[in-house]
Design an enzyme around this catalytic site. Structure first.
Site, PDB file in Angstrom:
ATOM      1  N   ASN A 239     -41.697   5.624  42.386  1.00 19.86           N
ATOM      2  CA  ASN A 239     -40.515   6.487  42.480  1.00 19.86           C
ATOM      3  C   ASN A 239     -40.953   7.879  42.915  1.00 19.86           C
ATOM      4  O   ASN A 239     -42.135   8.120  43.140  1.00 19.86           O
ATOM      5  CB  ASN A 239     -39.770   6.518  41.143  1.00 19.86           C
ATOM      6  CG  ASN A 239     -40.665   7.010  40.043  1.00 19.86           C
ATOM      7  OD1 ASN A 239     -41.108   8.141  40.024  1.00 19.86           O
ATOM      8  ND2 ASN A 239     -40.990   6.113  39.105  1.00 19.86           N
ATOM      9  N   ASP A 308     -39.545   0.434  35.451  1.00 19.24           N
ATOM     10  CA  ASP A 308     -38.955  -0.547  34.529  1.00 19.24           C
ATOM     11  C   ASP A 308     -39.295  -1.977  34.943  1.00 19.24           C
ATOM     12  O   ASP A 308     -39.146  -2.901  34.155  1.00 19.24           O
ATOM     13  CB  ASP A 308     -37.427  -0.395  34.501  1.00 19.24           C
ATOM     14  CG  ASP A 308     -37.033   0.920  33.849  1.00 19.24           C
ATOM     15  OD1 ASP A 308     -37.558   1.216  32.760  1.00 19.24           O
ATOM     16  OD2 ASP A 308     -36.225   1.659  34.449  1.00 19.24           O
ATOM     17  N   LYS A 318     -53.765  -8.882  50.734  1.00 20.23           N
ATOM     18  CA  LYS A 318     -52.584  -8.302  51.372  1.00 20.23           C
ATOM     19  C   LYS A 318     -51.639  -9.419  51.821  1.00 20.23           C
ATOM     20  O   LYS A 318     -52.079 -10.371  52.495  1.00 20.23           O
ATOM     21  CB  LYS A 318     -53.035  -7.461  52.570  1.00 20.23           C
ATOM     22  CG  LYS A 318     -51.928  -6.669  53.184  1.00 20.23           C
ATOM     23  CD  LYS A 318     -52.433  -5.844  54.347  1.00 20.23           C
ATOM     24  CE  LYS A 318     -51.254  -5.374  55.171  1.00 20.23           C
ATOM     25  NZ  LYS A 318     -51.657  -4.897  56.466  1.00 20.23           N
ATOM     26  N   ILE A 335     -42.639   1.825  26.810  1.00 24.20           N
ATOM     27  CA  ILE A 335     -43.664   2.570  26.067  1.00 24.20           C
ATOM     28  C   ILE A 335     -43.079   3.190  24.796  1.00 24.20           C
ATOM     29  O   ILE A 335     -43.655   3.074  23.705  1.00 24.20           O
ATOM     30  CB  ILE A 335     -44.319   3.650  26.963  1.00 24.20           C
ATOM     31  CG1 ILE A 335     -44.986   2.968  28.163  1.00 24.20           C
ATOM     32  CG2 ILE A 335     -45.320   4.495  26.179  1.00 24.20           C
ATOM     33  CD1 ILE A 335     -45.553   3.899  29.206  1.00 24.20           C
ATOM     34  N   LYS A 365     -29.358   5.936  25.018  1.00 22.24           N
ATOM     35  CA  LYS A 365     -30.814   5.705  25.075  1.00 22.24           C
ATOM     36  C   LYS A 365     -31.511   6.308  23.858  1.00 22.24           C
ATOM     37  O   LYS A 365     -32.441   5.731  23.311  1.00 22.24           O
ATOM     38  CB  LYS A 365     -31.404   6.327  26.348  1.00 22.24           C
ATOM     39  CG  LYS A 365     -31.137   5.516  27.606  1.00 22.24           C
ATOM     40  CD  LYS A 365     -31.827   6.127  28.824  1.00 22.24           C
ATOM     41  CE  LYS A 365     -31.402   5.396  30.090  1.00 22.24           C
ATOM     42  NZ  LYS A 365     -31.846   6.060  31.318  1.00 22.24           N
TER      43      LYS A 365
HETATM   44  O1  PMT Z   1     -41.912  14.575  37.973  1.00 23.85           O
HETATM   45  P1  PMT Z   1     -40.804  15.442  38.555  1.00 23.85           P
HETATM   46  O2  PMT Z   1     -40.746  15.342  40.062  1.00 23.85           O
HETATM   47  O3  PMT Z   1     -40.871  16.855  38.062  1.00 23.85           O
HETATM   48  O4  PMT Z   1     -39.407  14.831  38.053  1.00 23.85           O
HETATM   49  C1  PMT Z   1     -39.061  14.930  36.702  1.00 23.85           C
HETATM   50  C2  PMT Z   1     -38.341  13.654  36.216  1.00 23.85           C
HETATM   51  C3  PMT Z   1     -37.013  13.520  36.936  1.00 23.85           C
HETATM   52  C4  PMT Z   1     -39.204  12.429  36.480  1.00 23.85           C
HETATM   53  C5  PMT Z   1     -38.146  13.832  34.651  1.00 23.85           C
HETATM   54  O5  PMT Z   1     -37.367  14.972  34.430  1.00 23.85           O
HETATM   55  C6  PMT Z   1     -37.468  12.621  34.031  1.00 23.85           C
HETATM   56  O6  PMT Z   1     -36.269  12.474  33.989  1.00 23.85           O
HETATM   57  N1  PMT Z   1     -38.321  11.677  33.502  1.00 23.85           N
HETATM   58  C7  PMT Z   1     -37.874  10.404  32.895  1.00 23.85           C
HETATM   59  C8  PMT Z   1     -37.580   9.392  33.950  1.00 23.85           C
HETATM   60  C9  PMT Z   1     -37.198   8.043  33.371  1.00 23.85           C
HETATM   61  O7  PMT Z   1     -37.976   7.152  33.424  1.00 23.85           O
HETATM   62  O8  PMT Z   1     -36.009   7.979  32.772  1.00 23.85           O
HETATM   63  P2  PMT Z   1     -35.365   6.637  32.136  1.00 23.85           P
HETATM   64  O9  PMT Z   1     -34.010   7.087  31.762  1.00 23.85           O
HETATM   65  O10 PMT Z   1     -35.524   5.503  33.077  1.00 23.85           O
HETATM   66  O11 PMT Z   1     -36.240   6.331  30.854  1.00 23.85           O
HETATM   67  C10 PMT Z   1     -35.923   6.854  29.556  1.00 23.85           C
HETATM   68  C11 PMT Z   1     -37.204   7.208  28.812  1.00 23.85           C
HETATM   69  O12 PMT Z   1     -37.943   5.994  28.566  1.00 23.85           O
HETATM   70  C12 PMT Z   1     -38.127   8.123  29.554  1.00 23.85           C
HETATM   71  O13 PMT Z   1     -38.627   9.077  28.658  1.00 23.85           O
HETATM   72  C13 PMT Z   1     -39.246   7.204  30.056  1.00 23.85           C
HETATM   73  O14 PMT Z   1     -40.476   7.905  30.152  1.00 23.85           O
HETATM   74  C14 PMT Z   1     -39.273   6.121  28.996  1.00 23.85           C
HETATM   75  N2  PMT Z   1     -39.722   4.805  29.476  1.00 23.85           N
HETATM   76  C15 PMT Z   1     -39.152   4.238  30.572  1.00 23.85           C
HETATM   77  C16 PMT Z   1     -39.568   2.993  30.991  1.00 23.85           C
HETATM   78  C17 PMT Z   1     -40.599   2.336  30.269  1.00 23.85           C
HETATM   79  N3  PMT Z   1     -41.058   1.157  30.657  1.00 23.85           N
HETATM   80  N4  PMT Z   1     -41.124   2.905  29.192  1.00 23.85           N
HETATM   81  C18 PMT Z   1     -40.687   4.111  28.768  1.00 23.85           C
HETATM   82  O15 PMT Z   1     -41.172   4.606  27.755  1.00 23.85           O
END
Ligand code: PMT
Length: 428
Positions: A239, A308, A318, A335, A365
């Protein structure tokens, strides 16, 4: 010396295009948050080194952050830059002679929050160390009783001279903060240790010196950047996360005295000074690194944009092009959900990257993942979210919601840590 009187940012008013894209010239965006140079009075000593020409940029950037800067020049420095240039840059009178303005050596220091000497020559360092007061700057140094930052710059032989080194050690033992110098090509044409630090590094040290140290008891684990999920040895799903948000949090936490580990997915940013840095690529790598750090962690801040999904199968070689490719994806481990199961789990702050104003989804969330706080950001809004220097966030807790204006990620980081610090104080 004039204090900065720029108007404070009013909540709910959409910043202009200039505010959106030129954060450095928008000090009002920073209103009300701790740990930075806004509204601070900086007494800046400029001494006679070639690096003096860079000081215009230092002054401009400090002023953009809302500081008031007053310059004292030594006679020697005027060979490298004119008082007029520094007066224009600082919007303040430039001082120089000990007897030009009566009592300046007392009034200037009484009003200042910090003194910064950049560039700092061997001469001013040694005079300061030995308490010699024979011009306005050295006299001010003697009458000043708050923090002093020095940024040495000189020829490498002068820098390595044991007398100068002893004087530096003496100053440091008395609480003076030294930034640099760095190794590199010097004005005299030689290579060596003696280049003044980059302006951004000097500013970071000034911010840190002015920061409150309210997180000294915390061991903060920050994740940042994207993860990569490989289809084959050369292709991956990822991403647009740059790491800027997470790195800003790590820097702010260091300034506030925390012990910080930064686990980062691939990013072009340089490692913040003072953090323990762990580089990872995939979600599983990130999970393993988080698990390794957890036993000593008191606060986990998950700003990483973790994938995700991951390809159900990773090809060893490849994948050849032959018609369409159907990809089967499976879920990656979550995580935060893994961490929250632990017995002594840390305080957990997550981020919610939403497309649109879906604060409600972020609140879900928070509950689903049993976090203590979630930071909502709409990643489709101009100037917010991925790969920009600004962000507009809502800090969400179970019972509380704090909406913040569009601000630089540095200030967003400070605002999040302000709230964290408040909550940790309440919890004892
Ligand atoms: O890095 P930059 O360019 O400065 O951009 C910042 C940002 C937009 C990446 C940051 O501000 C942000 O929003 N980060 C979280 C992105 C995200 O994964 O959001 P989510 O809504 O999909 O996930 C919710 C939370 O679960 C997040 O804290 C994520 O880290 C966590 N997560 C997600 C997937 C996963 N498999 N395990 C997790 O723990």
């Amino acid at each position: 010396m004039l204090r900065n009187k720029s108007r404070t940012f009013q909540r709910g008013i959409r910043p202009s295009r200039k505010d959106l894209f030129n954060v450095h010239s928008s000090p009002q965006l920073a209103a009300g948050y701790s740990g930075k140079v806004r509204d601070k009075s900086i007494l800046l000593g400029v001494t006679g080194g070639v690096a003096a020409y860079k000081i215009v940029d230092l002054i401009r950037r400090l002023k953009d952050e809302g500081a008031s800067v007053t310059v004292i020049m030594t006679e020697a420095s005027k060979n490298f830059i004119t008082p007029l240039s520094l007066e224009v840059a600082s919007h303040n009178k430039v001082y120089s002679g000990l007897f030009d303005t009566p009592m300046a050596h007392i009034t200037l220091t009484a009003e200042a929050d910090i003194m910064v000497i950049a560039p700092a020559t061997a001469n001013i360092i040694s005079k300061f160390a030995r308490g010699i007061a024979d011009d306005l700057l050295s006299t001010c140094l003697l009458s000043f009783n708050k923090k002093v930052v020095i940024a040495p710059a000189m020829n490498w032989r002068m820098y390595e001279n044991p007398i100068l080194q002893e004087n530096l050690r003496h100053l440091i033992s008395r609480g003076v903060i030294q930034v640099g110098p760095e190794k590199g090509s010097l004005a005299c044409g030689e290579e060596g240790m003696g280049r003044m630090s980059e302006i951004s590094e000097i500013i970071e040290v000034i911010r840190s010196a002015l920061s409150k140290k309210d997180l000294v008891k915390e061991k903060i684990l920050v994740t940042a950047g994207p993860t990569r999920e490989y289809l084959d040895p050369v292709r991956f799903i990822s991403n647009r996360s740059s790491g800027k948000m997470g790195y800003a949090i790590a820097r702010a936490a260091i300034r506030r005295g925390a012990e910080v580990t930064l686990i980062s997915g691939p990013s072009l940013l340089s490692q913040p000074e003072g953090v323990k840095f762990v580089s990872v690529e995939t979600t599983v790598d990130m999970l393993n690194a988080v698990n390794r750090e957890l036993p000593s962690t008191t606060v986990l801040i998950m700003s990483a944009a973790v994938s995700d999904f991951t390809p159900a199968k990773r090809a060893r070689e490849k994948i050849e092009k032959s018609g369409d490719l159907l990809l089967r994806l499976s879920r990656t481990p979550d995580i935060i959900s893994e961490v929250r199961k632990k017995k002594d789990r840390p305080f957990i702050i997550g981020f919610a990257a939403e497309t649109g104003n879906k604060v409600r989804r972020a609140k879900e969330k928070l509950k689903e993942k049993n976090m203590d706080m979630i930071i909502f950001n709409d990643v489709t809004e101009a100037g917010s979210g991925f790969d920009v220097d600004t962000n507009r966030v809502v800090i969400i807790e179970r019972e509380k919601e704090i909406r913040l204006p569009l601000m630089s990620k540095d200030y967003v980081a400070e605002a999040i840590l302000d709230r964290l610090s408040e909550l940790r104080r309440i919890d004892g």
